[in-house]
Design a protein around this motif. Structure first.
Motif, PDB file in Angstrom:
ATOM      1  N   GLU A 187       0.874  -1.231   0.121  1.00 46.51           N
ATOM      2  CA  GLU A 187       0.107  -0.065   0.002  1.00 46.51           C
ATOM      3  C   GLU A 187       0.962   1.164  -0.032  1.00 46.51           C
ATOM      4  O   GLU A 187       1.890   1.265   0.816  1.00 46.51           O
ATOM      5  CB  GLU A 187      -0.803   0.059   1.260  1.00 46.51           C
ATOM      6  N   LYS A 188       0.527   2.215  -0.878  1.00 44.72           N
ATOM      7  CA  LYS A 188       1.319   3.468  -0.778  1.00 44.72           C
ATOM      8  C   LYS A 188       1.023   4.356   0.503  1.00 44.72           C
ATOM      9  O   LYS A 188       0.052   4.577   0.962  1.00 44.72           O
ATOM     10  CB  LYS A 188       0.989   4.292  -2.023  1.00 44.72           C
ATOM     11  N   TYR A 190       1.686   7.993   2.009  1.00 46.88           N
ATOM     12  CA  TYR A 190       1.870   9.665   1.796  1.00 46.88           C
ATOM     13  C   TYR A 190       2.292  10.358   2.962  1.00 46.88           C
ATOM     14  O   TYR A 190       2.156  10.007   3.998  1.00 46.88           O
ATOM     15  CB  TYR A 190       0.518   9.881   1.557  1.00 46.88           C
ATOM     16  N   SER A 240      11.266   0.683  -1.710  1.00 51.69           N
ATOM     17  CA  SER A 240       9.943   1.445  -2.140  1.00 51.69           C
ATOM     18  C   SER A 240      10.062   2.903  -1.685  1.00 51.69           C
ATOM     19  O   SER A 240       9.378   3.974  -2.330  1.00 51.69           O
ATOM     20  CB  SER A 240       8.755   0.990  -1.553  1.00 51.69           C
ATOM     21  N   LYS A 242      10.806   6.648  -1.925  1.00 50.97           N
ATOM     22  CA  LYS A 242      11.004   7.504  -2.733  1.00 50.97           C
ATOM     23  C   LYS A 242      11.730   8.817  -2.593  1.00 50.97           C
ATOM     24  O   LYS A 242      11.939   9.664  -3.459  1.00 50.97           O
ATOM     25  CB  LYS A 242       9.472   7.754  -3.643  1.00 50.97           C
ATOM     26  N   PRO A 254       3.619  11.054  -2.291  1.00 52.66           N
ATOM     27  CA  PRO A 254       3.950   9.711  -1.879  1.00 52.66           C
ATOM     28  C   PRO A 254       5.435   9.529  -1.395  1.00 52.66           C
ATOM     29  O   PRO A 254       6.292  10.210  -2.072  1.00 52.66           O
ATOM     30  CB  PRO A 254       3.821   9.025  -3.455  1.00 52.66           C
ATOM     31  N   GLU A 257       6.135   2.651   0.180  1.00 52.37           N
ATOM     32  CA  GLU A 257       5.170   1.481   0.358  1.00 52.37           C
ATOM     33  C   GLU A 257       5.138   0.744   1.640  1.00 52.37           C
ATOM     34  O   GLU A 257       6.298   0.598   2.267  1.00 52.37           O
ATOM     35  CB  GLU A 257       4.990   0.441  -0.808  1.00 52.37           C
TER      36      GLU A 257
END
Length: 298
Positions: A187-188, A190, A240, A242, A254, A257
């Motif tokens: 799941e992302k 944020y 994952s 970023k 974002p 994950e």
């Protein structure tokens, strides 16, 4: 041992709730006062299970089923009491005293569970960092009753968050062995606030369920400086992340994950905040969360 914990967590609320219902329905021919005390005792146990037990190991919706069953059983047992009159005899004192003790014990625990939604001290209000689903607090709240493992670990205001499927479970079964079977895996995540990335780790592999990495408690993580506080988001998926240290991020950007790295039995988001080295509570969109809180993502 760790692989059997999800089964224990799944059975515990069912067993506790079931015992209280059997206890109440087994009453026969007691006085009204005796019935009332037993009903209060059983109701306090049901309330404790409803508020503090980890229902997402089976189905979040089962807590409402047991609440409804309690109402039905209470009505049924009251009718038996009405028919039986007051033939309690010498059993009146022997039965009522332990039920009073149970009632007061669980009433205190229920009050602590309710209070866990209203933490004292300074709070940081941020945006909920997950979207596109229904999320569930598996452990959290400002009380040892609702947040025992974090309290023992020294992070008594942190939260563990999972995602629910349509059955109200956080996975496809009680203890599946595939990471993909857990709703929140991948799941992302944020950014919950505007701030600066302070620390990042992204190199640890994701563990199989039930096999925690105790040498690296946080696993892969991000520490985000938000206002004057540091927000830790841990157990992230390998490769994952970023963002990098020093980067400025905006609300809703974002970041990574959700994974299963570090000292964790299954995929979830661990999130907590500190200010000047002291732990502080989090509010999400103005709401304080505790165990069994459900949040609908945007």
């Amino acid at each position: 041992m760790s692989e059997s914990l999800p089964i224990a967590f799944a059975v515990y609320p069912l067993l506790l709730s079931g015992i209280s219902l059997i206890w109440l329905v087994s009453l026969r021919h007691r006085s009204w006062l005796n019935w009332a005390v037993w009903a209060l005792a059983c109701g306090s146990i049901i309330a404790f299970a409803f508020m503090t037990n980890p229902w997402a190991f089976t189905s979040y919706y089962l807590r409402y089923v047991f609440l409804g069953l309690f109402v039905v059983v209470a009505v049924f047992s009251s009718l038996l009491t009405k028919r039986g009159g007051s033939h309690s005899g010498t059993r009146y004192g022997r039965i009522t005293v332990p039920s009073i003790v149970v009632f007061f014990l669980f009433a205190v625990l229920d009050i602590l569970a309710i209070a866990s939604h209203y933490p004292s001290g300074e709070m940081l209000d941020v945006t909920f960092p997950l979207r596109s689903g229904t999320y569930y607090v598996l452990q959290g709240g400002a009380s040892a009753v609702t947040n025992p493992f974090h309290v023992l670990g020294g992070s008594k205001l942190a939260l563990d968050i999972v995602k629910l499927n349509s059955f109200g479970n956080r996975a496809d079964g009680i203890a599946p062995q595939a990471l993909s079977a857990y709703e929140i895996f991948g799941e992302k995540l944020y950014s919950p606030c505007y701030g600066n990335i302070f620390k990042v780790r992204d190199s640890l592999q994701d563990n199989l369920p039930g096999n925690p990495d105790t040498e690296h408690p946080e696993g892969n993580y991000i520490v985000l400086k938000c206002a004057e506080a540091d927000i830790l988001m841990a157990h992230l998926k390998q490769g994952s992340i970023k963002v990098a240290p020093g980067e400025v991020v905006t609300v809703g950007q974002p970041l990574a994950e959700i994974g299963n790295s570090g000292n964790t039995l299954e995929p979830h988001l661990h999130i907590g905040a500190t200010k000047d080295g002291m732990e502080m509570g989090l509010r999400f969109n103005g709401r304080s969360l505790s165990i069994n809180s459900v949040i609908a993502g945007m």
